[in-house]
Each structure stands twice: as structure tokens, then as C-alpha cells.
Design a protein around this motif. Structure first.
Motif, mmCIF file in Angstrom:
data_model
loop_
_atom_site.group_PDB
_atom_site.id
_atom_site.type_symbol
_atom_site.label_atom_id
_atom_site.label_comp_id
_atom_site.label_asym_id
_atom_site.label_seq_id
_atom_site.Cartn_x
_atom_site.Cartn_y
_atom_site.Cartn_z
ATOM 1 N N UNK A 1 41.043 39.552 32.282
ATOM 2 C CA UNK A 1 40.969 40.630 33.268
ATOM 3 C C UNK A 1 41.866 40.302 34.453
ATOM 4 N N UNK A 2 42.248 41.331 35.178
ATOM 5 C CA UNK A 2 43.021 41.107 36.396
ATOM 6 C C UNK A 2 42.066 41.205 37.573
ATOM 7 N N UNK A 3 41.506 40.085 37.931
ATOM 8 C CA UNK A 3 40.530 40.044 39.017
ATOM 9 C C UNK A 3 41.224 39.479 40.256
ATOM 10 N N UNK A 4 41.162 40.222 41.328
ATOM 11 C CA UNK A 4 41.846 39.819 42.555
ATOM 12 C C UNK A 4 41.088 38.685 43.237
ATOM 13 N N UNK A 5 41.777 37.939 44.061
ATOM 14 C CA UNK A 5 41.108 36.822 44.741
ATOM 15 C C UNK A 5 39.869 37.251 45.520
ATOM 16 N N UNK A 6 39.903 38.416 46.157
ATOM 17 C CA UNK A 6 38.759 38.831 46.960
ATOM 18 C C UNK A 6 37.586 39.322 46.120
ATOM 19 N N UNK A 7 37.780 39.387 44.807
ATOM 20 C CA UNK A 7 36.699 39.822 43.925
ATOM 21 C C UNK A 7 36.020 38.641 43.229
ATOM 22 N N UNK A 8 36.342 37.427 43.687
ATOM 23 C CA UNK A 8 35.910 36.255 42.925
ATOM 24 C C UNK A 8 34.725 35.517 43.538
#
Lengths: 489, 68
Positions: free
Chosen positions: B19-26
Motif C-alpha cells: 500500500x502507499x501509506x503516507x508518513x502521517x498515516x503511520x
């Protein structure tokens, strides 16, 4: 991103009121400019974050408090994300949708903006960690092990380096059936093992090195290795590789070191870490281990039976039964001098609101014909902010190596002479077996930041192994426990 | 050739499943329990290595947050 969302909302809000579109568009344009040049101090974050127009209004001190609701300090989160604690707050509290301005203010006693202390500076510099651990093992085959160990290290996650050291002592006391069957006395042995690891990140690469030494009266093992990892696709895909070389010397306590045998192991590892979603991460891994040299145990003797007598020795035959039927010859164990071992494994972690599910599976095959599967499950529950509890389940099943025989028979030779099989072993870990381990553990956070973090960890497992085609025993029950104190400061 | 094909297929599947999970979604991925390293402590891992005929699989995977 933030500005764009405002733009898209305006037409929806003004649908059907066409005469208001121009002033609203102008307002939106002005808002964009304000947002870019004034409104959001953390510009880089604003470019990627979900809309959260209220965030800058929240005093920094309150943001930090909110972040600390999750495990680990704001600083540790900041290091993971390489952003400031305020930005982490936004992530934690706005996973999908913007929230109302009042949502972050959960602590009425928090200082107001005017009296709030300055936010903590971004974490930098090395942090130290240390732990002391004592483990105890006992099984129904009269093997008992006590293993105290200490470890410590320094790590600077911002600068991207770490060094760690570990020292362990195994005190083994054994009077197992294998020892008794050879009329050997109960023995006690001490093993010392030390290791050192280090790593440095040179974005996007992380390289590491390790060294291990293990010493006991009849065994010396030296290992050196290196690791390489790097990040792809915005750090959503991270391949990694590892190599190690192990050089061992194997002997007997009563044998001069010059007569010890050598064993070498080259190990390779290649894997991929994948971010599967906002709450899921997994990895796929391949392991290859290539052993060469003396792979047997110098103390292990193999009973040999007369031709045609092997079938009379059933699984779990007692020492007396074996002694009655075996020939006088009792040769040492002899194994092939090469073994290529392969494993493919998958690891999955999923985070729920207040729990984590961990699943691991390993499939194994080697050049001796042994096939195995190992499955493991942990479900870690957060019971409050200071207590974790987890059940643990492990299941291992394997077949036998191609040369395994429960009862090796002598081979008739010319002139009535009897020979022994070239390959022979009494190692029941090379026989068909199934192991189930059930247990659990708990982590109690005694002290949290600011200041030193103190954790108390206790784990306990019980297990049973069923041997379907081995001499002396058909099952073995074991219990294992660990008590550890961990500190980070 | 088979090895290269296998590596290629695994890489393709991995990329597709990633998945393309952004840093702020981690936030959840950064939780300490999400670290993919071997969950067993040194003691149990040693016991398993001795009591099982199989080796390997102790994950060298890094970081739960995917950002190392």
C-alpha cells in the motif's frame, strides 16, 4: 492539499447559488495564500496531511499530551516519522477525517496557550537502553537450564545509528535419557555467549554489522556478519539482505584442542518488508544456511541391532529393552558433512485500536530431506496505558531426515562380518515430531517518560513434543519462563 | 533462471500488495508491538533452535512504521 480541499468544498457549499461563486472563489484564493505564507508553520507536513485547519490553534503543550496517550513518547514517534511532535499529534487524531476544534483538548487541567510551557525540543542525541533477563527451562527429560543475561546499547534514531551488546550465560544441568543410556553421569556445563551489533543509516540505505562469540568447554563458535536494507516506494517497500559466516570448533572436554573438529556455516537472508495498510505490515523472507564440516555430536552414540531385529524395537523402547537387543558395537553418530538448509517465512502484524495481532509462518526444507512447518501467533492486548498482556501459541511439525532410522541394523558383509550404516544418528530432533507450545506474557510499564522508562516483562510457556519414531521417549514436556527488567534513558 | 523468475514474481506480488501509506498515516504502524523482528526473546529462540530440526525465519525485517 489543505488549500485544495477548501477549494473543493466551496463549490459544493455554493451549489445552486451561482452569484456567490466569484466572491467565494476569491475568498478561497486569499485563503490559499494565507495558508501557504502564514497559516501553517509546518509547511512540508501541510502538503501531505489531511485537512486539519484547527490544528495550529491548539497549544503545543496540549498536542504533546495527546500524543503521549499512545505507547512511547512523543519524541520516539517523532523519530520514527522524522517530523515534530505537533505533527504526530495531527496524525494520531485525524486518521481519516478532520475533527472538530475541541477534540484534541481532552485534558482540562492542561495549561492554556498563554501559560503553556515551550514544547519539548525535537528528540535528538543518543538514547541508552539496558536490560537484565533471567530465564529458566526445564523438561521431562531431566534437562534444566538457567540463563541470566544482560544487554545494553546506544541508539540515535535521528542521526540513524545504533550499537548494542549482549552477554548471556547458560548453566545447563542434564541427566537426559540419552546420557543415561550411555551410562554417562549427570553433567553440568556453563556456556558463555556475547554479541555486538551496530548499524548506521545513510538514507535510504541502512548497513549493519554483527559479531557473536559463544564458548563452552567443548565448543567454540565465532560469527561475523553484515546486513543491508534500503527503502523503496516512499518507504512502503523495504528490501533487506544479510550475510553471516560462522566458524565453529567442536570437541570433547577430555580431548586436546588440536583434535577438535571444525564446522563452517554461511548464512544468507533476503527479505521484503511491506506496508500493507495503515495498520498492517508484513514481510516475506528467504533464508539459506550452508553448513560444512563436522555436523555430528561427539558424545552421541548410536545403538546398532542385528539384521532383521530393528522392527522389534518399537517407538519409545526403554533403555533396558534397547540394551537387551542391541549389538555390542556402539559407534559414534555420523552425519553428512554438508547440509543446505532453506526457509521461506512470512510475518504479519496488524494493529487494532488497542491490540496487536502477530502471525508468523515458516516453511523449511533441507538437503537431508527434512521438511518442516512452524506457525506462531501472538495477540498483544493493551490493558490500560501501562499493561500489556499476550497469549502465545506455537506449533511445529516436521518429518524425518532421509537417513533416519529408529533402530539401525548392522549390514551383513562378506565372510559373515557385520558393518554399520555409514550415516547414522540418534538425534531425535532429526526424527518426525510435533511440538505445541502455549503460553503468554505481560509487560508492565513501571515508569514512563519524562525520565527513565522502566518495563517489567514476564513470559511463561509450556509445551509438549511428540516423537512418533524415536527410541527411549515418545513425548517430552517442557516449561519455560523469563523475567526481564528493561530500562531506556 | 528459475531463481530469477521466482525473485521477479515475488517482487511483482510484493509491489502489488504494497500500500502507499503516507508518513502521517503511520501512527499504528509505529507502535512498538508492530516491530517485525523476531518476537521470541533470546532464550526461547535458542530453545526452539535446539528442539526443532528447522532453522531460519527469524525476521530480519525492520521497523513497524515502515520508515526504519
Amino acid at each position: 492539499m489543505k488549500a485544495q480541499s477548501v477549494v473543493t468544498r466551496v463549490p459544493r457549499a455554493a451549489a445552486g447559488v451561482t452569484d456567490l461563486r466569484q466572491p467565494l472563489a476569491l475568498f478561497a484564493f486569499v485563503l490559499i495564500l494565507v495558508t501557504i505564507f502564514i497559516g501553517v508553520p509546518h509547511r512540508a507536513f501541510a502538503e501531505t496531511a489531511k485537512p486539519k485547519t484547527h490544528a495550529p490553534k491548539v497549544p503545543p503543550a496540549k498536542k504533546t499530551r495527546t500524543t503521549s496517550k499512545t505507547r512511547g513518547s512523543a519524541a520516539s514517534f517523532a523519530r520514527h516519522h522524522e517530523v515534530k511532535p505537533e505533527e504526530i499529534y495531527l496524525e494520531e487524531d485525524t486518521p481519516t477525517e478532520p475533527t472538530t476544534p475541541s477534540a484534541p483538548v481532552i485534558d482540562d487541567t492542561a495549561p492554556t496557550a498563554s501559560e503553556a510551557p515551550a514544547p519539548p525540543p525535537p528528540a535528538s542525541g543518543p538514547k541508552a537502553h539496558a536490560s537484565f533477563e533471567t530465564s529458566g527451562y526445564t523438561d521431562s527429560d531431566h534437562v534444566h537450564v538457567l540463563s541470566p543475561s544482560i544487554s545494553g546499547g546506544l541508539a540515535d534514531e535521528v542521526a540513524g545509528w545504533s550499537v548494542n551488546g549482549h552477554y548471556l550465560v547458560d548453566v545447563v544441568s542434564a541427566a537426559s535419557v540419552d546420557i543415561v543410556s550411555t551410562a554417562s553421569p549427570h553433567w553440568t556445563e556453563v556456556r558463555h555467549a556475547g554479541s555486538a551489533t551496530g548499524s548506521i543509516t545513510l538514507d535510504p540505505f541502512t548497513v549493519g554489522a554483527l559479531g557473536v562469540i559463544s564458548r563452552e568447554p567443548d565448543y567454540l563458535s565465532l560469527t561475523g556478519g553484515a546486513t543491508l536494507g534500503f527503502d523503496l516506494m516512499d518507504k512502503n517497500l523495504s528490501p533487506y539482505f544479510a550475510f553471516s559466516h560462522e566458524a565453529d570448533s567442536v570437541g570433547r572436554t577430555d580431548m586436546p584442542h588440536d583434535y577438535w573438529r571444525s564446522k563452517h556455516v554461511n548464512s544468507l537472508q533476503a527479505g521484503l518488508t511491506l506496508v500493507l495498510g495503515r495498520a498492517s505490515i508484513g514481510s516475506l523472507q528467504w533464508d539459506g544456511s550452508f553448513e560444512r564440516g563436522y555436523l555430528a555430536k561427539p558424545y552421541r552414540y548410536v545403538p546398532i541391532f542385528a539384521p532383521g531385529q530393528g522392527a522389534a524395537v518399537g517407538p519409545g523402547a526403554t533403555i533396558d529393552q534397547v540394551n537387551q537387543l542391541r549389538l555390542n558395537a556402539r559407534p559414534n553418530e555420523q552425519l553428512p558433512t554438508a547440509r543446505d538448509r532453506y526457509a521461506v517465512s512470512a510475518h504479519l502484524a496488524h494493529r487494532y485500536t488497542s491490540s496487536t495481532l502477530r502471525l508468523d509462518e515458516r516453511l523449511y526444507a533441507d538437503s537431508w530431506g527434512l521438511l518442516a512447518s512452524t506457525s506462531e501467533l501472538r495477540y498483544i492486548l493493551d490493558l490500560g496505558s501501562r499493561l500489556e498482556l499476550w497469549p502465545h501459541l506455537r506449533f511445529h511439525v516436521q518429518g524425518a531426515v532421509s537417513f533416519w532410522q529408529r533402530a539401525y541394523e548392522a549390514i551383513p558383509g562378506p565372510g559373515g562380518a557385520l558393518g554399520v550404516p555409514v550415516l547414522r544418528t540418534g538425534d531425535r530432533e532429526l526424527s518426525p515430531l510435533q511440538t505445541v507450545v502455549v503460553g503468554g506474557g505481560t509487560r508492565i510499564k513501571l515508569a514512563e517518560p519524562p525520565g527513565t522508562e522502566w518495563d517489567l516483562v514476564f513470559e511463561a510457556d509450556v509445551g509438549t513434543t511428540h516423537f512418533s519414531d524415536a527410541l527411549y521417549i515418545t513425548s517430552r514436556q517442557m516449561a519455560y519462563s523469563t523475567l526481564a527488567v528493561e530500562a531506556q534513558f | 533462471m528459475k531463481l530469477y523468475s521466482f525473485i521477479g514474481i515475488v517482487s511483482l506480488l510484493a509491489s502489488a500488495g504494497c500500500a502507499s501509506v503516507k508518513p502521517y498515516e503511520r501512527g499504528k504502524l509505529a507502535h512498538p508491538t508492530m516491530l517485525l523482528g523476531d518476537q521470541s526473546r533470546a532464550g526461547p529462540a535458542h530453545i526452539y533452535a535446539i528442539h526443532e530440526g528447522a532453522v531460519g525465519g527469524d525476521s530480519g525485517a525492520k521497523g513497524g512504521c515502515g520508515c526504519n
